[in-house]
Write an enzyme that holds these catalytic residues in place. Structure first.
Site, PDB file in Angstrom:
ATOM      1  N   PHE A  15       0.827  -1.213   0.000  1.00 20.10           N
ATOM      2  CA  PHE A  15       0.000   0.000   0.000  1.00 20.10           C
ATOM      3  C   PHE A  15       0.863   1.266   0.000  1.00 20.10           C
ATOM      4  O   PHE A  15       0.796   2.086  -0.932  1.00 20.10           O
ATOM      5  CB  PHE A  15      -0.942  -0.093   1.220  1.00 20.10           C
ATOM      6  CG  PHE A  15      -1.461   1.196   1.733  1.00 20.10           C
ATOM      7  CD1 PHE A  15      -2.160   2.070   0.911  1.00 20.10           C
ATOM      8  CD2 PHE A  15      -1.281   1.541   3.081  1.00 20.10           C
ATOM      9  CE1 PHE A  15      -2.656   3.261   1.410  1.00 20.10           C
ATOM     10  CE2 PHE A  15      -1.776   2.719   3.582  1.00 20.10           C
ATOM     11  CZ  PHE A  15      -2.451   3.592   2.750  1.00 20.10           C
ATOM     12  N   ASP A  35       9.438  -7.335  -4.279  1.00 18.34           N
ATOM     13  CA  ASP A  35       8.268  -7.645  -3.447  1.00 18.34           C
ATOM     14  C   ASP A  35       7.878  -9.097  -3.697  1.00 18.34           C
ATOM     15  O   ASP A  35       7.807  -9.521  -4.855  1.00 18.34           O
ATOM     16  CB  ASP A  35       7.106  -6.699  -3.823  1.00 18.34           C
ATOM     17  CG  ASP A  35       6.041  -6.650  -2.740  1.00 18.34           C
ATOM     18  OD1 ASP A  35       5.510  -7.717  -2.377  1.00 18.34           O
ATOM     19  OD2 ASP A  35       5.738  -5.538  -2.265  1.00 18.34           O
ATOM     20  N   TYR A 153       5.294  -8.492  16.825  1.00 19.39           N
ATOM     21  CA  TYR A 153       5.502  -7.521  15.745  1.00 19.39           C
ATOM     22  C   TYR A 153       6.362  -6.358  16.244  1.00 19.39           C
ATOM     23  O   TYR A 153       7.364  -5.993  15.622  1.00 19.39           O
ATOM     24  CB  TYR A 153       4.138  -7.035  15.256  1.00 19.39           C
ATOM     25  CG  TYR A 153       4.180  -6.034  14.140  1.00 19.39           C
ATOM     26  CD1 TYR A 153       4.897  -6.284  12.978  1.00 19.39           C
ATOM     27  CD2 TYR A 153       3.482  -4.837  14.230  1.00 19.39           C
ATOM     28  CE1 TYR A 153       4.922  -5.366  11.942  1.00 19.39           C
ATOM     29  CE2 TYR A 153       3.499  -3.916  13.196  1.00 19.39           C
ATOM     30  CZ  TYR A 153       4.219  -4.180  12.064  1.00 19.39           C
ATOM     31  OH  TYR A 153       4.248  -3.266  11.048  1.00 19.39           O
ATOM     32  N   LYS A 157      10.176  -5.429  15.034  1.00 18.39           N
ATOM     33  CA  LYS A 157      10.490  -4.133  14.421  1.00 18.39           C
ATOM     34  C   LYS A 157      11.521  -3.360  15.251  1.00 18.39           C
ATOM     35  O   LYS A 157      12.374  -2.666  14.700  1.00 18.39           O
ATOM     36  CB  LYS A 157       9.211  -3.294  14.229  1.00 18.39           C
ATOM     37  CG  LYS A 157       8.230  -3.853  13.214  1.00 18.39           C
ATOM     38  CD  LYS A 157       8.755  -3.955  11.794  1.00 18.39           C
ATOM     39  CE  LYS A 157       8.722  -2.675  11.023  1.00 18.39           C
ATOM     40  NZ  LYS A 157       9.013  -2.889   9.562  1.00 18.39           N
TER      41      LYS A 157
END
Ligand code: UDP
Length: 327
Positions: A15, A35, A153, A157
């Site tokens: 996105f 990707d 997550y 990160k």
């Protein structure tokens, strides 16, 4: 005209990545997208095929030989590839952790070899359960326990951030890190649980709009156009190098208010319903009540502030979803 540069964008079919790709091509530069289409979609970038300045490689960014070749040929790396969305993190924790940590490890290693500057996109999720509002980049992070899968997550990160910053400290590699706060806009998929595209799809198809928990939890939404403008200006400011910078909006809205606003702007008859977190995400889910960025650093170092208001963004998402439903 400024020198034409070659950009590598991992996660460029996602996105945010697809909007960034378009913006860089519009400046007359070349873009190679890597990707694996795991959460990215071909339809986000398909319209760019045929542009002589655009290449796409459907591959994972933990493919060492491919990344070595591509990074050696580029001038700058935007590393956006990442597992995204709370739902995906809950449902597929192994792939989430591996994809985030392995990909960044490979990309930063090759950037280090060829001395290529890199911008890593991180997330407001790393602030965890902190209640110190607004969130400042140098604040402590407050994680939940490892038994609660959501925090995987944030931890992955943060580890990415540590790794990228380690290259800056140890070898002076030019690195930039931005933490993005609830980015929304056209092309965002509802598939991974993000609230705005879900509410809009529910509203325009006359399904119930599903607010989780009490709906009193609040978020700050930022338009993808503002985020792309921010991402592009970060490397222009050498003072931003080696620092973490929040990019987001600081206007809050509760999920109850968001549901009502989406319903109003879509002219929808949908009912607004409340669903317990347990039912939505499974047992043991932790949510945070508020998440507001401090924008002081972005304003000072980049002279960047968000410009698009939420009603404009919601209208653009409604138009996008209506168009997608017709095609
Ligand atoms: N949410 C909701 N209904 C949905 C999807 C999400 O009420 O159908 C809530 C979710 O529980 C959270 C907020 O909306 O409190 C934002 O969720 P999202 O997954 O978009 O982002 P994040 O939790 O990472 O801020």
């Amino acid at each position: 005209m400024a020198k034409q540069r070659n950009y590598l964008i991992t996660g460029g079919a996602g996105f945010i990545g697809s909007h960034l790709t378009e913006a860089i091509l519009a400046q007359g530069h070349s873009v190679t997208v890597v990707d694996d289409l795991s959460t990215g979609r071909w339809s986000n970038i398909g319209h760019l095929e045929g542009n002589p300045h655009f290449r796409v490689l459907v591959a994972s960014c933990d493919d060492v030989s491919l990344m070595r070749e591509e990074i050696s040929r580029c001038d700058f790396v935007f590393h956006l590839a990442s597992a995204v969305g709370v739902k995906l993190i809950i449902d597929r924790p192994i792939e989430t952790i591996q994809r985030i940590v392995r990909g960044t490890d490979v990309v930063i290693d090759e950037c280090s070899k060829y001395r290529r500057p890199i911008l890593l996109t991180s997330t407001s999720e790393v602030y965890g359960k902190s209640e110190q509002i607004p969130f400042r980049e140098e604040d402590d992070v407050v994680m939940g326990p490892s038994s609660k899968r959501r925090w995987a997550y944030a931890c992955a990160k943060v580890l990415d951030e540590f790794l990228v910053l380690a290259h800056y400290y140890q070898t002076s590699l030019p690195v930039y890190i931005v933490r993005l706060f609830n980015t929304v806009g056209p092309r965002q998929s509802s598939q991974y649980g993000m609230v705005l595209p879900r509410f809009v799809e529910q509203a325009i198809t006359c399904q119930p709009i599903t607010v989780y928990g009490t709906g009193e939890q609040r978020r700050c939404f930022t338009s993808v156009a503002d985020i792309v403008r921010g991402l592009l200006c970060v490397p222009e400011h050498t003072e931003a190098m080696g620092k973490v910078i929040n990019l987001g909006n600081n206007e809050e809205i509760s999920m109850n208010e968001l549901a009502a606003q989406v319903k109003l702007l879509a002219g929808s008859e949908s009912e607004i319903i409340h669903i317990p977190y347990e039912q939505a995400y499974g047992p043991g889910f932790d949510d945070m009540l508020r998440r507001i960025p401090s924008l002081e650093r972005a304003e000072k170092l980049l002279q960047w502030t968000p410009t698009e208001n939420l009603d404009t963004i919601i209208r653009s998402v409604i138009a996008d979803k209506r168009q997608a439903a017709q095609s």
